[in-house]
Design a protein around this motif. Structure first.
Motif, PDB file in Angstrom:
ATOM      1  N   TYR A  15      82.061 -70.393  43.551  1.00 48.03           N
ATOM      2  CA  TYR A  15      83.126 -69.513  44.429  1.00 48.03           C
ATOM      3  C   TYR A  15      83.749 -68.823  44.398  1.00 48.03           C
ATOM      4  O   TYR A  15      84.325 -67.924  44.164  1.00 48.03           O
ATOM      5  CB  TYR A  15      83.676 -70.544  45.763  1.00 48.03           C
ATOM      6  CG  TYR A  15      84.384 -70.658  45.911  1.00 48.03           C
ATOM      7  CD1 TYR A  15      84.292 -69.565  47.366  1.00 48.03           C
ATOM      8  CD2 TYR A  15      86.115 -70.976  45.945  1.00 48.03           C
ATOM      9  CE1 TYR A  15      85.202 -69.608  48.298  1.00 48.03           C
ATOM     10  CE2 TYR A  15      86.906 -70.247  46.579  1.00 48.03           C
ATOM     11  CZ  TYR A  15      86.819 -69.272  47.696  1.00 48.03           C
ATOM     12  OH  TYR A  15      87.690 -68.778  48.869  1.00 48.03           O
ATOM     13  N   LEU A  16      84.802 -68.708  43.024  1.00 47.82           N
ATOM     14  CA  LEU A  16      85.522 -68.809  41.974  1.00 47.82           C
ATOM     15  C   LEU A  16      84.868 -67.230  42.273  1.00 47.82           C
ATOM     16  O   LEU A  16      85.513 -65.859  41.859  1.00 47.82           O
ATOM     17  CB  LEU A  16      86.259 -69.363  41.460  1.00 47.82           C
ATOM     18  CG  LEU A  16      87.280 -70.301  41.599  1.00 47.82           C
ATOM     19  CD1 LEU A  16      87.779 -70.941  41.014  1.00 47.82           C
ATOM     20  CD2 LEU A  16      88.437 -70.055  42.303  1.00 47.82           C
ATOM     21  N   MET A  18      82.135 -65.537  42.654  1.00 48.40           N
ATOM     22  CA  MET A  18      80.965 -64.433  43.538  1.00 48.40           C
ATOM     23  C   MET A  18      82.632 -64.151  44.593  1.00 48.40           C
ATOM     24  O   MET A  18      82.254 -62.823  45.658  1.00 48.40           O
ATOM     25  CB  MET A  18      80.183 -65.842  44.458  1.00 48.40           C
ATOM     26  CG  MET A  18      78.727 -65.713  44.215  1.00 48.40           C
ATOM     27  SD  MET A  18      78.060 -66.826  44.557  1.00 48.40           S
ATOM     28  CE  MET A  18      77.045 -65.630  45.696  1.00 48.40           C
ATOM     29  N   SER A  19      83.222 -65.054  45.555  1.00 51.91           N
ATOM     30  CA  SER A  19      85.060 -64.506  45.785  1.00 51.91           C
ATOM     31  C   SER A  19      85.511 -63.561  45.372  1.00 51.91           C
ATOM     32  O   SER A  19      86.708 -62.888  45.736  1.00 51.91           O
ATOM     33  CB  SER A  19      84.953 -65.404  46.571  1.00 51.91           C
ATOM     34  OG  SER A  19      86.138 -66.479  45.687  1.00 51.91           O
ATOM     35  N   LYS A  20      85.047 -63.601  43.848  1.00 46.24           N
ATOM     36  CA  LYS A  20      86.352 -62.213  42.130  1.00 46.24           C
ATOM     37  C   LYS A  20      87.500 -63.983  42.876  1.00 46.24           C
ATOM     38  O   LYS A  20      88.836 -62.066  42.573  1.00 46.24           O
ATOM     39  CB  LYS A  20      86.247 -61.019  43.288  1.00 46.24           C
ATOM     40  CG  LYS A  20      84.876 -60.740  43.041  1.00 46.24           C
ATOM     41  CD  LYS A  20      84.712 -59.232  43.382  1.00 46.24           C
ATOM     42  CE  LYS A  20      82.746 -58.251  42.946  1.00 46.24           C
ATOM     43  NZ  LYS A  20      83.673 -56.918  44.095  1.00 46.24           N
ATOM     44  N   ARG A  21      87.988 -64.529  42.905  1.00 53.91           N
ATOM     45  CA  ARG A  21      89.173 -65.268  43.062  1.00 53.91           C
ATOM     46  C   ARG A  21      89.531 -64.959  41.422  1.00 53.91           C
ATOM     47  O   ARG A  21      90.706 -64.955  40.717  1.00 53.91           O
ATOM     48  CB  ARG A  21      89.262 -66.664  43.246  1.00 53.91           C
ATOM     49  CG  ARG A  21      89.309 -66.194  44.677  1.00 53.91           C
ATOM     50  CD  ARG A  21      90.228 -65.850  45.943  1.00 53.91           C
ATOM     51  NE  ARG A  21      90.550 -66.604  47.584  1.00 53.91           N
ATOM     52  CZ  ARG A  21      89.552 -65.728  47.725  1.00 53.91           C
ATOM     53  NH1 ARG A  21      89.202 -65.094  47.503  1.00 53.91           N
ATOM     54  NH2 ARG A  21      89.557 -66.232  49.205  1.00 53.91           N
ATOM     55  N   MET A 347      73.840 -63.841  43.909  1.00 58.54           N
ATOM     56  CA  MET A 347      74.818 -64.801  42.922  1.00 58.54           C
ATOM     57  C   MET A 347      74.463 -63.780  41.893  1.00 58.54           C
ATOM     58  O   MET A 347      73.654 -63.354  41.065  1.00 58.54           O
ATOM     59  CB  MET A 347      74.800 -65.867  43.461  1.00 58.54           C
ATOM     60  CG  MET A 347      73.743 -66.350  42.067  1.00 58.54           C
ATOM     61  SD  MET A 347      73.478 -68.721  41.550  1.00 58.54           S
ATOM     62  CE  MET A 347      73.788 -69.338  43.575  1.00 58.54           C
TER      63      MET A 347
END
Length: 433
Positions: A15-16, A18-21, A347
């Motif tokens: 998540y981190l 792929m969401s570019k967090r 991904m």
């Protein structure tokens, strides 16, 4: 509990990034540390991470010197005669131009870098496509198909990540894949022939002046790759023989790939650029690309070290195996070969090879399937991966060619899927998976 912790860690990690967090480099180090602490392994994390980093150190060094070596070959002009020869042979025949596109992109893609491959291929051949009114999407498609196969080299990214996540060396993972890649490249040539024949039927063969086109292409190439001051045309044969010897040595496998690339790079740098200032300049030019790949591989040592040391990977595998029907077990390599295509499309390679692949490999072990076999199967989906909008080089290609991403994907996906199918069949027949 360990299984839940492990799957949660993978979910947070994917998540981190792929969401570019977070960048993949940061996430791959910090996320496993945090979850390791949550799992109560705080005092044991140091040795786990150390063991993980040491396990992939040799792979990281090999990748570093491979990138630098092929960078020197491009700078010195090793591929210039090939470009000139292709331009001279293809002339105004669309069929020859598309096949020439395939041959050039395959050769340049030896360095495993999509950015370099696309810049050189498009710069050399786009003037011809424009002049004859050929479909520029064909240029982009053929270049991507070539890159999709050549990206399976150990220094190309995907193999490096697979080796790092499964703790394998290149002789286990990559060498058996060479004939499979050969079938993939043959398929790319077949596709180029089919597409080129269609363009020849649509446009016919056009008579053009070779010198003008060649000059136009070479001027664009010089502007987009490297200063002509660093070309070494008198050393082309030396560089060619050195590269052939290096490739032969890789296949013979009489010495580790790491040492071979270190020695080859030292020879290439010294012979082509004996001046110390030139050597420093060439290393500096390619250090950015090398650092981006090598740093993520080294950082992956922390991820794999914690996953293995805490036994999270074992618990996750047991859980995964419980969901796989018994009858599907022996077919896991084939399933992985096809599943790796959508996985690496939606991904990043980082998320798939460090997050998903180790779990599948551990599950496959229950059916007597080796990690190396699963690792090889996981590489076969790369021709689809290079079409992903998550790949930075793909956006560069779109910009260079001047087409729409959606149009390119719609046009290229069936041919890319064909590459995956051909390589999967070849891998099964040859006993690679």
């Amino acid at each position: 509990m360990l299984s839940i912790l492990g799957f949660s860690m993978i979910a947070v990690f994917m998540y981190l990034i792929m969401s570019k967090r977070l960048s993949a480099l940061v996430a791959i180090m910090l996320v496993p540390i945090i979850f390791g602490v949550i799992g109560g392994f705080f005092t044991e994390l140091g040795p786990m991470m150390q063991e993980g980093v040491e396990g992939i150190a040799s792979t990281a060094i090999m990748i570093l010197f491979a990138i630098l070596y092929f960078g020197i070959m491009i700078d010195s002009g090793l591929f210039d005669p090939l470009i000139s020869k292709i331009l001279k042979i293809v002339k105004g025949d669309p069929l020859k131009i598309v096949v020439g596109t395939a041959i050039l992109s395959m050769t340049v893609a030896l360095d495993g870098d999509g950015t370099t491959t696309y810049i050189i291929t498009v710069s050399a051949l786009l003037p011809l496509y424009k002049r004859l009114g050929m479909n520029k999407i064909i240029l982009a498609t053929v270049a991507m198909l070539s890159m999709g196969v050549m990206n399976m080299t150990p220094w190309g990214g995907a193999s490096a990540m697979a080796m790092a996540s499964l703790n394998l060396d290149a002789s286990e993972l990559f060498l058996p894949m060479i004939p499979v890649m050969g079938f993939g490249l043959i398929w790319v040539l077949v596709v180029a022939f089919i597409l080129g024949k269609g363009e020849r039927k649509r446009l016919g063969v056009v008579e053009i002046q070779h010198n003008h086109t060649n000059s136009e292409a070479n001027s664009e190439l010089a502007a987009t790759t490297v200063s002509r001051d660093y070309r070494r045309p008198k050393l082309v044969w030396f560089n060619f023989i050195l590269t052939i010897m290096l490739m032969a040595s890789l296949i013979i496998d009489f010495m580790s790939l790491t040492i071979l690339f270190m020695i080859a790079f030292a020879i290439a740098l010294l012979v082509n650029y004996p001046d110390l200032k030139d050597q420093q300049d060439r290393i500096a030019v390619h250090s950015k690309n090398a650092l981006a790949v090598v740093s993520i591989v080294i950082a992956a040592g922390i991820f794999t070290g914690i996953m293995s040391g805490t036994k999270m990977i074992d618990a996750m595998a047991i859980t995964l195996v419980s969901f796989i029907p018994e009858s599907f077990g022996p077919f896991l390599p084939v399933i992985v070969a096809y599943a790796s295509a959508p996985f690496t499309f939606f991904m990043s390679n980082n998320a798939f090879y460090f997050g998903v692949l180790p779990i599948i490999a551990q599950a496959a072990d229950a059916y007597g399937i080796s990690a190396a076999e699963i690792g090889r199967a996981s590489l076969i989906g790369q021709p689809i991966h290079v079409l992903s909008p998550l790949v930075a080089a793909a956006h560069l290609l779109i910009g260079l060619v001047g087409t729409d991403f959606g149009d390119l994907q719609r046009f290229a996906v069936k041919w890319a899927l064909g590459t995956v199918t051909v390589m999967t069949i070849a891998a099964i027949i040859l006993g690679v998976i």
